[in-house]
Design a protein around this motif. Structure first.
Motif, short mmCIF file in Angstrom:
data_model
loop_
_atom_site.label_atom_id
_atom_site.label_comp_id
_atom_site.label_asym_id
_atom_site.label_seq_id
_atom_site.Cartn_x
_atom_site.Cartn_y
_atom_site.Cartn_z
N ALA A 284 -65.74 9.12 -1.24
CA ALA A 284 -66.14 10.53 -1.32
C ALA A 284 -67.05 10.93 -0.17
O ALA A 284 -66.94 12.03 0.38
N THR A 285 -67.95 10.06 0.22
CA THR A 285 -68.84 10.34 1.35
C THR A 285 -68.07 10.40 2.65
O THR A 285 -68.41 11.17 3.56
N GLU A 286 -66.99 9.63 2.75
CA GLU A 286 -66.22 9.58 3.99
C GLU A 286 -65.36 10.81 4.19
O GLU A 286 -65.23 11.31 5.31
N VAL A 287 -64.79 11.36 3.11
CA VAL A 287 -63.84 12.47 3.26
C VAL A 287 -64.46 13.82 2.95
O VAL A 287 -63.80 14.85 3.10
N THR A 288 -65.72 13.88 2.50
CA THR A 288 -66.31 15.16 2.12
C THR A 288 -66.60 16.02 3.33
O THR A 288 -66.81 15.53 4.45
N ARG A 289 -66.61 17.32 3.10
CA ARG A 289 -67.00 18.29 4.13
C ARG A 289 -68.36 18.92 3.83
O ARG A 289 -68.87 19.69 4.65
N GLU A 290 -68.91 18.63 2.66
CA GLU A 290 -70.18 19.25 2.26
C GLU A 290 -71.35 18.28 2.39
O GLU A 290 -72.47 18.72 2.66
N GLY A 291 -71.14 17.00 2.16
CA GLY A 291 -72.22 16.02 2.27
C GLY A 291 -73.23 16.09 1.16
O GLY A 291 -74.41 15.80 1.36
N ASP A 292 -72.79 16.46 -0.05
CA ASP A 292 -73.70 16.57 -1.18
C ASP A 292 -74.07 15.17 -1.69
O ASP A 292 -73.42 14.18 -1.38
N ASN A 293 -75.14 15.12 -2.51
CA ASN A 293 -75.50 13.86 -3.15
C ASN A 293 -74.33 13.36 -4.00
O ASN A 293 -73.69 14.15 -4.70
N ALA A 294 -74.07 12.08 -3.95
CA ALA A 294 -72.94 11.49 -4.66
C ALA A 294 -73.43 10.34 -5.51
O ALA A 294 -74.08 9.41 -5.01
#
Length: 564
Positions: free
Chosen positions: A512-522
């Motif tokens: 999720a951190t690799e493909v996200t465009r928002e960079g929210d807490n995961a």
């Protein structure tokens, strides 16, 4: 009066009645004339304990060699002497008989370190700080699982292998352990999510104690029919097992809580009727199950959620803003709540007023027998209480499909929009095409003191699932930093490919951190269930989304992506 620190005071200390953790030296007793004498003071009820470990029984060979066992390993015995022992048959070797019948050892296993049973990983992303929190452990509440049929209980008790199966230890009240998992996503800061992480399980324990809730596993327990199951792939029930409780005390507590919301906040809460509160049920004049002294665990959960939210909101309303001009105004001029002068709660969430909030998703798992919920042959009951947009998923062992147990409490939801249209100031659409209410994306949340009057409440969405033996492979709990980026089936398929729940949680957060465009807490929590070993057998396994996930990973690493 300033109380000296405990290190500098010698002598015996005693506790004030009705207080937890506050002690005063015996030498200062003369300054408290209003306190009763030692013989007149009522006994303080011991506070329930929350443990981040679970207790189980393991063979003594798991800890140290058994002196009664054979001197040579079993794999070196001849084939004729290596037949597995079943019952009291005559073909089993005597040395093997002694090894099987030895006593089990009670062991405490830290849940966060048991990577084969539980995994939790959190990442900050590109945000300046991580506002997500989570909690996992064993909660001290009576069991709420359905008691198995008598025929099945008798069959297991007469089975020669019943004493040797893997089982967990009972709690102090004689019930099997009830497991507690929670995930909280803060917004505007981490004060509220940290408060829920540290205290929400205590609110649940204290609510069950105040309701005088009894176990659902007693033989004389009465039950209410659950009706027809919902048309989903899981068996949910709107009327679960009813448990004995103090009905009169429950009515007084619920009435007092609702009146506090009306007087303190007003607005939406002036006509507030919690759906699970039987005090405000549709027909209190009839002789129903609730009036006979029975209560459902769902009612306990809703009371605990609203009680925790009320205490947090009261604490924030009693504080002053950082603005010096506002700090000089009297407290009654505060327009955040209806009657801020009623706030008399200790400091919660820092020195200054915290205007943010937090979502919250809780999962409680109770078993009808000492067999742990991850045992392939053991049934269990799952209760989910949800507020906000954190997400809880189950993986079906038969089909391999993701089964969502929660829904997002957003203004775009027809149920939430209908609930708040008459109270909310405005519903707007932001530049991303998402509907917001007074700038908030969640219509249900803890905290958010400035939006309480328009209906942003902590009323939990409740769901109960009766899980059969190995019916589900695992459970996943994620924050919106993951659910807003990945599909439910993608999350489940990633966990299927992992060897342990801990690795599955790490792989979900990493992808999720690799493909996200928002960079929210995961944040991701993975809990092993009975069908874990068969997680790749249902449907097409993890191949259903494998191609799309590979394409998303390649697109994320494409250097031309930043130009679009």
């Amino acid at each position: 009066m300033i109380v000296p620190s405990a290190r500098r005071v010698t002598g015996r200390a005693w506790a004030l009645p009705g207080s937890y953790g506050f002690t005063r030296p015996r030498t200062l007793r003369k300054y408290s004339s209003e306190v009763a004498t030692q013989s007149e003071r009522p006994a303080i009820k011991k506070r329930p304990q929350f443990h981040d470990y679970f207790v189980t029984h393991l063979p003594s060979s798991s800890l140290h060699p058994d002196p009664r066992g054979p001197t040579s390993p079993f794999h070196k015995l001849p084939r004729s002497a290596s037949i597995p022992h079943v019952g009291n048959t005559s073909h089993s070797p005597t040395t093997f008989q002694n090894l099987v019948d030895r006593e089990m050892t009670v062991v405490r296993i830290p849940l966060r370190s048991a990577k084969h049973h539980f995994g939790a990983v959190t990442a900050r992303g590109t945000r300046p700080r991580n506002e997500d929190t989570y909690q996992a452990g064993v909660i001290d509440v009576p069991a709420f699982a359905k008691r198995p049929p008598a025929s099945l209980t008798i069959k297991r008790s007469n089975s020669p292998n019943s004493s040797r199966e893997s089982r967990a230890a009972d709690t102090a009240n004689g019930d099997p352990q009830v497991f507690y998992f929670g995930i909280f996503d803060g917004h505007g800061g981490s004060e509220c999510s940290t408060f829920l992480q540290e205290n929400l399980h205590e609110y649940i324990q204290n609510s069950a104690a105040d309701f005088e809730l009894q176990s659902s596993l007693r033989t004389n327990q009465q039950r209410v029919s659950c009706g027809e199951a919902a048309a989903t792939s899981v068996t949910t029930s709107t009327l679960p097992v009813m448990q004995e409780a103090n009905r009169k005390r429950i009515g007084d507590l619920e009435k007092s809580l609702v009146q506090n919301w009306r007087q303190l906040v007003g607005g939406y809460f002036k006509r507030f009727k919690p759906p699970q509160f039987s005090y405000y049920g549709p027909d209190n004049s009839t002789e129903n199950a609730a009036s006979k002294g029975y209560v459902a665990i769902e009612e306990v959960m809703e009371y605990a959620f609203l009680r925790a939210d009320l205490d947090f909101v009261k604490a924030q309303a009693a504080k002053r803003d950082d603005d010096l001009a506002l700090a000089e105004k009297p407290l009654n001029e505060d327009e955040i709540l209806h009657s801020p002068s009623l706030t008399r709660t200790p400091k919660i969430g820092g020195r200054s007023r915290f205007k943010g909030g937090s979502t919250g998703s809780i999962a409680l798992i109770s078993t009808p027998s000492p067999t742990p919920f991850w045992h392939p042959a053991g049934p269990s009951s799952l209760l989910v209480a949800h507020v906000g947009d954190t997400r809880i998923l189950l993986c079906s062992t038969l089909t391999g499909q993701a089964v969502p147990l929660t829904s997002n409490h957003h203004p775009s939801s027809p149920i939430e929009a209908g609930r708040l249209r008459r109270y909310a100031a405005t519903f707007v659409t932001d530049s991303f095409g998402e509907e917001r209410m007074s700038g908030l994306a969640n219509t249900r949340a803890f905290g958010d003191v400035q939006s309480k009057r328009i209906g942003v409440s902590a009323e939990p969405e409740l769901c109960r699932v009766e899980m059969g033996p190995a019916e589900f492979s695992f459970m996943v709990m994620v924050s919106d930093g993951i659910s807003g980026t990945l599909l439910d089936q993608e999350i489940v398929d990633i966990v299927k490919e992992a060897r342990t729940p801990e690795q599955g949680a790490r792989d979900v957060v990493s992808f999720a951190t690799e493909v996200t465009r928002e960079g929210d807490n995961a944040t991701c929590l993975v809990i092993r269930l009975g069908g874990w070993e068969r997680r790749l057998e249902g449907g097409v396994g993890s191949l259903g989304t494998k191609e799309s996930r590979e394409w998303r990973r390649q697109d994320a690493t494409d250097p031309r992506r930043s130009r679009t």
